[in-house]
Enzyme design. Structure first.
Site, PDB file in Angstrom:
ATOM      1  N   GLN A 198       0.804  -1.218   0.000  1.00  0.00           N
ATOM      2  CA  GLN A 198       0.000   0.000   0.000  1.00  0.00           C
ATOM      3  C   GLN A 198       0.843   1.277   0.000  1.00  0.00           C
ATOM      4  OE1 GLN A 198      -2.788  -0.364   3.262  1.00  0.00           O
ATOM      5  NE2 GLN A 198      -3.861  -2.046   2.263  1.00  0.00           N
ATOM      6  N   HIS A 237      -1.424   0.481   5.440  1.00  0.00           N
ATOM      7  CA  HIS A 237      -2.107   1.599   6.115  1.00  0.00           C
ATOM      8  C   HIS A 237      -1.223   2.821   6.377  1.00  0.00           C
ATOM      9  CE1 HIS A 237      -5.687  -0.909   7.783  1.00  0.00           C
ATOM     10  NE2 HIS A 237      -5.302  -1.349   6.603  1.00  0.00           N
TER      11      HIS A 237
END
Length: 175
Positions: free
Chosen positions: A55, A119
């Site tokens: 991510q 995240h």
């Protein structure tokens, strides 16, 4: 729905330039400018190194409130740092030819660094008073989630700061 462009890479954040063109971040570590008809104008390079695993990558972007005169951009990205990585905020000037970022500078790092891949957050914008609001991720793992409740950690927060990365005056937990 109108499709403006296809096969543009790995887009993450988008904003409009004053003339209506689209400035789009690519997770791979660069930005692109597209006309409103979807044609590519320029690829912009010169950004600090990004960690593109999972991510991570070049994340969100916003224009300085005085962009018309100073051409400053602010962006968030996952930065390799110490023994891990973290969400960072940087700024730099969009070159006149719109092909590079000049004088990129990291102004804030959401410490502590952590060797995770999830995240990072992150959104960034200016409020009407000229302060930056930045969201940072809690980094997803059990050992980092509690950092969101720790005022000494930059993980899992909504931060309000000046354009140089300092805490904004009158922040509720400034001390």
């Amino acid at each position: 729905i109108d499709i403006l462009a296809e096969s543009i890479g790995r887009p993450w954040g988008i904003t409009h330039l004053p003339d209506g063109r689209l400035l789009i971040t690519d997770k791979s570590g660069f930005m692109q400018i597209f006309n409103t008809d979807g044609t590519l104008v320029n690829k912009i390079t010169g950004f600090p190194e990004v960690d593109t695993d999972a991510q991570g990558g070049l994340l969100d972007v916003t224009l300085d409130p005085e962009f018309d005169t100073n051409r400053l951009l602010y962006w968030t990205f996952s930065e390799p740092y110490q023994e891990g990585n973290l969400t960072s905020v940087a700024k730099g000037r969009l070159a006149d030819d719109e092909k590079a970022i000049e004088n990129p500078e990291v102004i804030f790092r959401a410490e502590p660094a952590y060797p995770g891949i999830l995240h990072y957050g992150s959104r960034i914008l200016f409020d009407k008073d000229g302060y930056l609001f930045v969201s940072t991720g809690e980094r997803s793992d059990k050992e980092t989630r509690m950092q969101a409740q720790n005022l000494n950690s930059g993980m899992g927060k909504i931060l309000r700061m000046t354009s140089d990365g300092s805490p904004a005056p009158n922040n509720p937990f400034i001390s």
